[in-house]
Design a protein around this motif. Structure first.
Motif, PDB file in Angstrom:
ATOM      1  N   SER A 140      45.995   8.967  59.356  1.00 15.98           N
ATOM      2  CA  SER A 140      46.786   9.910  58.558  1.00 15.98           C
ATOM      3  C   SER A 140      48.163   9.328  58.303  1.00 15.98           C
ATOM      4  O   SER A 140      48.581   8.376  58.975  1.00 15.98           O
ATOM      5  CB  SER A 140      46.946  11.225  59.328  1.00 15.98           C
ATOM      6  N   ALA A 141      48.861   9.934  57.361  1.00 18.37           N
ATOM      7  CA  ALA A 141      50.257   9.537  57.170  1.00 18.37           C
ATOM      8  C   ALA A 141      51.051   9.864  58.429  1.00 18.37           C
ATOM      9  O   ALA A 141      51.971   9.136  58.800  1.00 18.37           O
ATOM     10  CB  ALA A 141      50.847  10.231  55.948  1.00 18.37           C
ATOM     11  N   THR A 142      50.690  10.949  59.092  1.00 18.60           N
ATOM     12  CA  THR A 142      51.390  11.317  60.327  1.00 18.60           C
ATOM     13  C   THR A 142      51.300  10.192  61.358  1.00 18.60           C
ATOM     14  O   THR A 142      52.311   9.729  61.898  1.00 18.60           O
ATOM     15  CB  THR A 142      50.777  12.600  60.927  1.00 18.60           C
ATOM     16  N   HIS A 184      59.499  15.778  55.347  1.00 14.68           N
ATOM     17  CA  HIS A 184      58.209  16.404  55.639  1.00 14.68           C
ATOM     18  C   HIS A 184      58.077  16.694  57.128  1.00 14.68           C
ATOM     19  O   HIS A 184      58.531  15.921  57.976  1.00 14.68           O
ATOM     20  CB  HIS A 184      57.076  15.477  55.199  1.00 14.68           C
ATOM     21  N   THR A 186      55.697  16.427  59.096  1.00 11.89           N
ATOM     22  CA  THR A 186      54.957  15.457  59.917  1.00 11.89           C
ATOM     23  C   THR A 186      55.836  14.274  60.332  1.00 11.89           C
ATOM     24  O   THR A 186      55.571  13.648  61.356  1.00 11.89           O
ATOM     25  CB  THR A 186      53.717  14.922  59.168  1.00 11.89           C
ATOM     26  N   GLY A 231      58.033  11.342  46.842  1.00 12.95           N
ATOM     27  CA  GLY A 231      57.181  12.499  46.624  1.00 12.95           C
ATOM     28  C   GLY A 231      57.543  13.645  47.555  1.00 12.95           C
ATOM     29  O   GLY A 231      56.899  13.844  48.582  1.00 12.95           O
ATOM     30  N   VAL A 233      57.518  17.228  48.953  1.00 14.40           N
ATOM     31  CA  VAL A 233      56.277  17.974  49.011  1.00 14.40           C
ATOM     32  C   VAL A 233      56.230  19.167  48.035  1.00 14.40           C
ATOM     33  O   VAL A 233      55.172  19.535  47.544  1.00 14.40           O
ATOM     34  CB  VAL A 233      56.007  18.372  50.483  1.00 14.40           C
ATOM     35  N   ASP A 258      58.381   7.766  53.646  1.00 13.48           N
ATOM     36  CA  ASP A 258      57.167   8.573  53.672  1.00 13.48           C
ATOM     37  C   ASP A 258      56.705   8.734  52.220  1.00 13.48           C
ATOM     38  O   ASP A 258      57.329   9.444  51.442  1.00 13.48           O
ATOM     39  CB  ASP A 258      57.477   9.946  54.290  1.00 13.48           C
ATOM     40  N   ALA A 260      53.398   9.649  51.355  1.00 16.91           N
ATOM     41  CA  ALA A 260      52.014  10.096  51.603  1.00 16.91           C
ATOM     42  C   ALA A 260      51.228  10.209  50.304  1.00 16.91           C
ATOM     43  O   ALA A 260      50.128   9.704  50.199  1.00 16.91           O
ATOM     44  CB  ALA A 260      52.013  11.412  52.370  1.00 16.91           C
ATOM     45  N   PHE A 261      51.829  10.885  49.323  1.00 20.53           N
ATOM     46  CA  PHE A 261      51.144  10.911  48.025  1.00 20.53           C
ATOM     47  C   PHE A 261      51.966  10.213  46.950  1.00 20.53           C
ATOM     48  O   PHE A 261      51.444   9.488  46.113  1.00 20.53           O
ATOM     49  CB  PHE A 261      50.766  12.342  47.612  1.00 20.53           C
ATOM     50  N   HIS A 288      43.546   9.408  51.442  1.00 25.08           N
ATOM     51  CA  HIS A 288      42.814  10.675  51.315  1.00 25.08           C
ATOM     52  C   HIS A 288      43.518  11.739  50.473  1.00 25.08           C
ATOM     53  O   HIS A 288      42.995  12.833  50.314  1.00 25.08           O
ATOM     54  CB  HIS A 288      42.417  11.232  52.691  1.00 25.08           C
ATOM     55  N   LYS A 289      44.677  11.413  49.946  1.00 26.71           N
ATOM     56  CA  LYS A 289      45.313  12.357  49.028  1.00 26.71           C
ATOM     57  C   LYS A 289      45.092  11.861  47.601  1.00 26.71           C
ATOM     58  O   LYS A 289      44.025  12.025  47.050  1.00 26.71           O
ATOM     59  CB  LYS A 289      46.784  12.526  49.368  1.00 26.71           C
TER      60      LYS A 289
HETATM   61  C1  LIG Z   1      50.514  15.243  53.498  1.00 27.73           C
HETATM   62  C2  LIG Z   1      51.847  14.658  53.708  1.00 27.73           C
HETATM   63  C3  LIG Z   1      52.163  14.012  54.915  1.00 27.73           C
HETATM   64  C4  LIG Z   1      51.198  13.961  56.057  1.00 27.73           C
HETATM   65  O1  LIG Z   1      50.036  13.255  55.711  1.00 27.73           O
HETATM   66  P1  LIG Z   1      48.731  13.370  56.605  1.00 27.73           P
HETATM   67  O2  LIG Z   1      47.862  12.274  56.111  1.00 27.73           O
HETATM   68  O3  LIG Z   1      48.182  14.721  56.327  1.00 27.73           O
HETATM   69  O4  LIG Z   1      49.147  13.206  58.018  1.00 27.73           O
HETATM   70  C5  LIG Z   1      53.402  13.436  55.038  1.00 27.73           C
HETATM   71  N1  LIG Z   1      54.285  13.491  54.035  1.00 27.73           N
HETATM   72  C6  LIG Z   1      54.032  14.094  52.853  1.00 27.73           C
HETATM   73  C7  LIG Z   1      55.070  14.097  51.783  1.00 27.73           C
HETATM   74  C8  LIG Z   1      52.789  14.692  52.653  1.00 27.73           C
HETATM   75  O5  LIG Z   1      52.516  15.283  51.493  1.00 27.73           O
END
Ligand SMILES: *Cc1c(COP(=O)(O)O)cnc(C)c1O
Length: 454
Positions: A140-142, A184, A186, A231, A233, A258, A260-261, A288-289
């Motif tokens: 995961s991004a986390t 974020h 996470t 990005g 959220v 970060d 993630a997406f 996965h996003k």
């Molecule tokens: C979803 C998200 C995360 C966490 O990603 P995971 O893969 O769900 O752990 C971190 N930062 C942003 C901006 C996100 O949208």
């Protein structure tokens, strides 16, 4: 029947049921009906002393379980940024399951090691990051952020001559972390787990779109980590990297992003949104996003390959591997070959196909914003990416419209709070979402705006 015949029959039946499920993905309720959720109680039984035939296990799973799924793999799921699964990635995932590789190192799986190296190289190229970066495929991004931030702290302390691996943190110079006010949750979780202490984090103020305001960037030095984001959220916005990162680097700080997406914008015609992001030290992003690969596939990317490889090293006398083997780049010691569906997605899309998909989502989001504004909604963000942040006339109407849309079964999107007041957020990120699906969403929201008391 031999046990191999039984296995074949069972897996063929699983594939048949999976295909049947996929056949319904565009027509099933996007969020499961209450009755289907209530029926999940049938699973709540004592651990069986004796097992059931595998075919019965599968049948129950499908009959009860499939009905209670959220159709996030479908075309009209607009919650979070979840994506669906591209056919090539889903197909690769099925083969990966049959292979059952432990993708920790070349010795455990030559094919996983080879494909993940190539996928890593492609990703770094697509995202325009330094080509010598290490890429670890985490869950995961986390988890990837945790890996990057631990590498960051270890490296900053090493520059001060501190042996983090040997002495840990007791008596170590304090590493200060600056996060964005819209960081974020996470990233905060990763920092908390690493022992940074939430109360000790230094918060950089953001502007109305959730971007760090460069005029208010806190002081940084050679014992600082600056966490930025590609990005935001809610708004999908980007911190002003080209302005912030050179300042942070000049002060000797480590910059983590970060993404993630949002980092996938780099593969699109809107790449300029993230100009300067390549100057950072580490990045995380998810497959996965927005890449539309299966859970759970994410990447920890680190400019200083040795910094990540040293922080995550997990060699043992019985399990030594090259320094850049995957088990030395991520938190996991054993894991499946999660980089393979990512490789398959990139192989099937190519650079142009990926650009087209991301561009399409950005265009669809912008169309949503225009049409929904015309339907009487307040659009709260600039809509530069795939996120549309909305509010109706009153908090009550905003809430009522979201709940009604969710229970319509036609679409699904989630709530958020923006500048202290309820809002909702549409994310466009599924490869399946057609322009007709966007029109359906507009129609649902237009009708609800007209019929819901303000
Ligand atoms: C979803 C998200 C995360 C966490 O990603 P995971 O893969 O769900 O752990 C971190 N930062 C942003 C901006 C996100 O949208």
């Amino acid at each position: 029947m031999s046990s191999h015949d039984e296995e074949r029959q069972l897996l063929a039946e699983a594939d048949r049921r999976a295909l049947q499920y996929l056949d319904s993905i565009a027509t099933r309720p996007v969020f499961p009906p209450l009755a289907a959720i209530a029926a999940l109680r049938a699973f709540d039984e004592a651990l069986p002393e004796h097992g059931s035939p595998s075919s019965q296990v599968l049948q129950r799973l499908d009959d009860i379980g499939s009905a209670a799924t959220v159709a996030s793999n479908g075309p009209r799921y607009f919650g979070f940024v979840i994506g669906a699964t591209l056919p090539a990635a889903a197909a690769a995932e099925r083969l990966v399951l049959a292979w059952d590789q432990c993708a920790s190192s070349f010795d455990n799986s030559p094919v996983a090691d080879t494909l993940e190296r190539i996928a890593g190289r492609w990703i770094v190229e697509l995202l325009g990051l330094p080509s010598s970066s290490a890429v670890g495929f985490g869950t995961s991004a986390t988890a990837s952020t945790l890996a990057c931030l631990s590498a960051a702290r270890r490296a900053l302390l090493a520059r001060r001559g501190w042996d983090f691996d040997g002495d840990g943190l007791a008596g170590a110079p304090e590493v200060r972390v600056v996060i964005s006010a819209s960081c974020h949750v996470t990233v905060q979780k990763a920092l908390r787990i690493l022992g940074f202490g939430i109360k000790r984090l230094i918060v950089a103020p953001t502007d109305a779109q959730g971007r760090i305001d460069p005029t208010q960037l806190p002081e940084l030095d050679e014992l600082s980590i600056l966490c930025l984001q590609a990005g935001e959220v809610n708004t999908g916005e980007f911190d002003p990297f080209a302005e912030l990162i050179p300042r942070a680097k000049a002060a000797g700080a480590w910059v983590h992003v970060d993404g993630a997406f949002g980092l996938w914008a780099r593969a699109s015609s809107s790449a300029a949104l993230a100009d300067g992001v390549e100057l950072a030290d580490s990045w995380t992003t998810d497959g996965h996003k927005w890449l539309n690969t299966p859970y759970d596939g994410a990447m920890a990317i680190c400019r200083d390959a040795d910094a990540l490889a040293s922080a995550m090293n997990c060699d043992a006398v019985y399990a030594s591997a090259s320094k850049d083997a995957q088990k030395n780049l991520t938190l996991e010691f054993s894991r499946r070959a999660r980089g393979v569906p990512i490789w398959a997605a990139l192989s099937s899309l190519g650079r142009a196909g990926l650009r087209e998909m991301i561009d399409r989502h950005i265009r669809q989001a912008s169309h949503l914003a225009t049409q929904l504004r015309a339907a009487g909604y307040q659009v709260l963000n600039r809509v530069v990416l795939n996120q549309v942040l909305l509010r109706a006339d009153s908090d009550r109407q905003t809430l009522a419209i979201r709940v009604a849309a969710q229970s319509s079964g036609q679409v699904w999107f989630g709530p958020t709070v923006w500048q202290g007041r309820p809002a909702f957020r549409l994310s466009v990120s599924s490869w399946r979402t057609s322009d007709a699906d966007i029109e359906t969403l507009i129609e649902v929201l237009r009708e609800l705006k007209r019929t819901t008391p303000a």
